[in-house]
Design a protein around this motif. Structure first.
Motif, PDB file in Angstrom:
ATOM      1  N   LEU A  16       4.293   1.355   2.469  1.00  0.00           N
ATOM      2  CA  LEU A  16       5.114   1.804   1.737  1.00  0.00           C
ATOM      3  C   LEU A  16       5.041   3.259   1.266  1.00  0.00           C
ATOM      4  O   LEU A  16       6.189   4.027   1.718  1.00  0.00           O
ATOM      5  CB  LEU A  16       5.283   0.998   0.498  1.00  0.00           C
ATOM      6  N   PHE A  17       3.990   3.715   0.796  1.00  0.00           N
ATOM      7  CA  PHE A  17       4.027   5.049   0.199  1.00  0.00           C
ATOM      8  C   PHE A  17       4.031   5.998   1.230  1.00  0.00           C
ATOM      9  O   PHE A  17       4.871   7.076   1.201  1.00  0.00           O
ATOM     10  CB  PHE A  17       2.962   4.876  -0.857  1.00  0.00           C
ATOM     11  N   PRO A  18       3.142   6.001   2.385  1.00  0.00           N
ATOM     12  CA  PRO A  18       3.155   6.984   3.311  1.00  0.00           C
ATOM     13  C   PRO A  18       4.633   6.906   4.256  1.00  0.00           C
ATOM     14  O   PRO A  18       5.068   7.967   4.528  1.00  0.00           O
ATOM     15  CB  PRO A  18       2.020   6.378   4.460  1.00  0.00           C
ATOM     16  N   GLY A  40       8.045   8.417  -7.147  1.00  0.00           N
ATOM     17  CA  GLY A  40       7.807   7.515  -6.143  1.00  0.00           C
ATOM     18  C   GLY A  40       6.354   6.901  -6.634  1.00  0.00           C
ATOM     19  O   GLY A  40       6.362   5.968  -7.505  1.00  0.00           O
ATOM     20  N   ILE A  41       5.530   7.227  -5.757  1.00  0.00           N
ATOM     21  CA  ILE A  41       4.302   6.814  -5.908  1.00  0.00           C
ATOM     22  C   ILE A  41       3.929   7.050  -7.568  1.00  0.00           C
ATOM     23  O   ILE A  41       4.158   8.041  -8.045  1.00  0.00           O
ATOM     24  CB  ILE A  41       3.156   7.312  -4.841  1.00  0.00           C
ATOM     25  N   GLY A  42       2.923   6.074  -8.004  1.00  0.00           N
ATOM     26  CA  GLY A  42       2.398   6.099  -9.619  1.00  0.00           C
ATOM     27  C   GLY A  42       1.197   7.016  -9.240  1.00  0.00           C
ATOM     28  O   GLY A  42       0.121   6.666  -9.495  1.00  0.00           O
ATOM     29  N   VAL A 131       5.806  -7.645  -5.106  1.00  0.00           N
ATOM     30  CA  VAL A 131       4.306  -7.821  -5.181  1.00  0.00           C
ATOM     31  C   VAL A 131       3.833  -6.396  -4.516  1.00  0.00           C
ATOM     32  O   VAL A 131       4.414  -5.728  -3.717  1.00  0.00           O
ATOM     33  CB  VAL A 131       3.812  -8.933  -4.333  1.00  0.00           C
ATOM     34  N   TYR A 132       2.766  -5.996  -5.312  1.00  0.00           N
ATOM     35  CA  TYR A 132       2.173  -4.605  -4.742  1.00  0.00           C
ATOM     36  C   TYR A 132       1.535  -5.148  -3.359  1.00  0.00           C
ATOM     37  O   TYR A 132       0.863  -6.103  -2.973  1.00  0.00           O
ATOM     38  CB  TYR A 132       0.650  -4.629  -5.695  1.00  0.00           C
ATOM     39  N   PRO A 133       2.065  -4.166  -2.369  1.00  0.00           N
ATOM     40  CA  PRO A 133       1.798  -4.567  -1.140  1.00  0.00           C
ATOM     41  C   PRO A 133       0.423  -4.867  -0.623  1.00  0.00           C
ATOM     42  O   PRO A 133       0.153  -5.472   0.729  1.00  0.00           O
ATOM     43  CB  PRO A 133       2.726  -3.516  -0.211  1.00  0.00           C
TER      44      PRO A 133
HETATM   45  C1  MLT Z   1       1.936   2.468  -7.044  1.00  0.00           C
HETATM   46  O1  MLT Z   1       2.792   3.692  -6.907  1.00  0.00           O
HETATM   47  O2  MLT Z   1       2.457   1.443  -6.823  1.00  0.00           O
HETATM   48  C2  MLT Z   1       0.492   2.859  -6.979  1.00  0.00           C
HETATM   49  O3  MLT Z   1       0.318   4.016  -7.204  1.00  0.00           O
HETATM   50  C3  MLT Z   1       0.069   2.357  -5.855  1.00  0.00           C
HETATM   51  C4  MLT Z   1      -1.515   2.293  -6.122  1.00  0.00           C
HETATM   52  O4  MLT Z   1      -1.987   2.444  -7.335  1.00  0.00           O
HETATM   53  O5  MLT Z   1      -2.428   2.022  -5.130  1.00  0.00           O
END
Ligand code: MLT
Length: 411
Positions: A16-18, A40-42, A131-133
């Motif tokens: 997702l994030f890339p 976006g990304i945490g 869900v967290y992927p």
């Molecule tokens: C997120 O944005 O969901 C997190 O930063 C991803 C992570 O902690 O791997």
């Protein structure tokens, strides 16, 4: 030619994030002067705090001297850090965890991704949706799933909807499952399971001989004192749960890397012969085979998180991000949008206005107000028409972002 792991071909195109970064880079290339705000990304934006920097320097200096130089350390982490962890994160909450149950690592993403290796490929896995992927993709890679359907849901995985309609508290699975991933405070919805909801899961796991993989990476952001920070605050959880903790968001370690996983000594799986197998021993075996420990200076820096000064500084960081969360949440609520999270967690989760698709809303925000968020559908089918904003930005950008929301979408 070497045959490859075909399970990888079942995965959706990119993580997702890339994928988000790729789209933002393309936008920036086409609009080089655009002032893009990334929520976006945490990923944290505040620098490491003074106590942590001091301890990090001390650790580096020790590595420079004959008398204090360190080579390989214990794979599970230095005793000084594991002692600080059990004392401050567990004993302080009347939870009895001992240092042999703590495994220090370089991140919860790796640990939540790797933990599935100690379970059978036949284990039936349940995940919440959204869900967290990482939980899903690592099980796909391992071969525990079939192909994804048109909604992106993989065959053989059990999905537990966690949606506004059930108060983001998923129902128990209707079929037997062996492993359940639970993240609380939740990424992405920013909601938290209370004590009685966690009790329901512990009871289910004990009755069904299932294991809960409890991701508590965001526990430091809980502001409501009635909410549990650890699953081990629930009676019986040491017989059915593994817990993951991270310093990434809590102490600003996304670039420094340190986390830990708790695998209780009482926690048992079952071997093919029906005999009990210690999961603590299995994880220890895996950890020692594939990991040589977090670097000494980083563990020294992590220990400083638990010093009196360190605790104050970390509280300041967490409060700062939670103020950001409040600013974003209030702004979106005033726009009349349906907003969740952002109170006991650093993520704000909201329904897209007019329920437009998450990726369409992503493009709209990027093009209209140059704000990057995370499309809810990237976290699963039930995340469609939702969107996530992270509160880890710097204050200037958060204020700029809310101004843009108000001027573009305000009445
Ligand atoms: C997120 O944005 O969901 C997190 O930063 C991803 C992570 O902690 O791997």
């Amino acid at each position: 030619m070497s045959l490859v792991n075909e399970n990888f071909s079942k995965l959706k195109a990119g993580y997702l994030f890339p994928e988000i970064s790729k789209r933002v880079s393309a936008y920036k290339a086409a609009n080089p002067d655009a002032d893009v705000i990334r929520l976006g990304i945490g990923d944290v934006t505040r620098p490491l705090t003074p106590s942590i920097i001091k301890a990090l320097h001390q650790g580096v200096d020790e590595m420079a001297k004959d008398e204090t130089f360190k080579g390989y350390g214990p794979e599970q982490g230095y005793q000084f850090l594991r002692e600080a962890i059990v004392k401050n994160d567990f004993h302080s909450r009347n939870v009895d965890i001992n240092i042999d149950e703590v495994f220090v690592s370089d991140g919860s993403k790796c640990d939540t991704g790797n933990i599935q290796e100690i379970f059978s490929l036949k284990a039936k896995i349940a995940v919440t949706d959204p869900v967290y992927p990482v939980y899903v993709d690592t099980n796909v890679m391992a071969g525990r799933t079939g192909k994804a359907d048109k909604n992106g849901r993989y065959k053989n995985l059990v999905y537990l909807p966690s949606v506004a309609e059930n108060g983001f508290s998923p129902s128990l699975p209707e079929e037997h499952v062996d492993i359940i991933y639970i993240c609380s405070p939740n990424n992405p919805t920013g909601t938290v399971l209370n004590k009685s909801e966690l009790e329901k899961w512990v009871k289910y796991a004990l009755n069904n001989k299932a294991i809960i993989l409890f991701d508590a990476a965001y526990e430091a952001f809980i502001t409501d004192s009635s909410l549990p920070h650890s699953i081990y605050e629930i009676k019986g959880a040491k017989e059915c749960a593994i817990e993951f903790r991270s310093f990434s968001k809590t102490a600003g370690f996304t670039g420094l890397r340190c986390a830990y996983t708790v695998v209780p000594e009482k926690l048992m799986g079952i071997g093919k012969d029906g005999n009990k197998v210690s999961l603590n021993k299995l994880w220890n075996r895996r950890h020692c085979t594939k990991f040589n420990g977090v670097s000494y200076p980083v563990q020294k820096a992590t220990e400083a998180v638990y010093s009196e000064e360190g605790k104050k500084e970390i509280r300041g960081l967490v409060d700062f991000y939670m103020e950001n969360a409040g600013i974003i949440r209030n702004t979106l609520e005033k726009l009349g949008w349906k907003v969740f999270g952002g109170v006991n967690a650093p993520y704000i989760w909201f329904q897209t206005p007019g329920k437009i698709s998450s990726w369409n809303f992503f493009d709209k925000l990027l093009n209209e107000v140059q704000i990057v968020g995370t499309p809810g559908s990237g976290f699963g089918y039930c995340g469609e028409t939702y969107f996530r904003l992270s509160s880890f930005g710097d204050r200037k950008n958060i204020l700029k972002a809310v101004d843009r929301f108000n001027s573009k979408y305000g009445k």
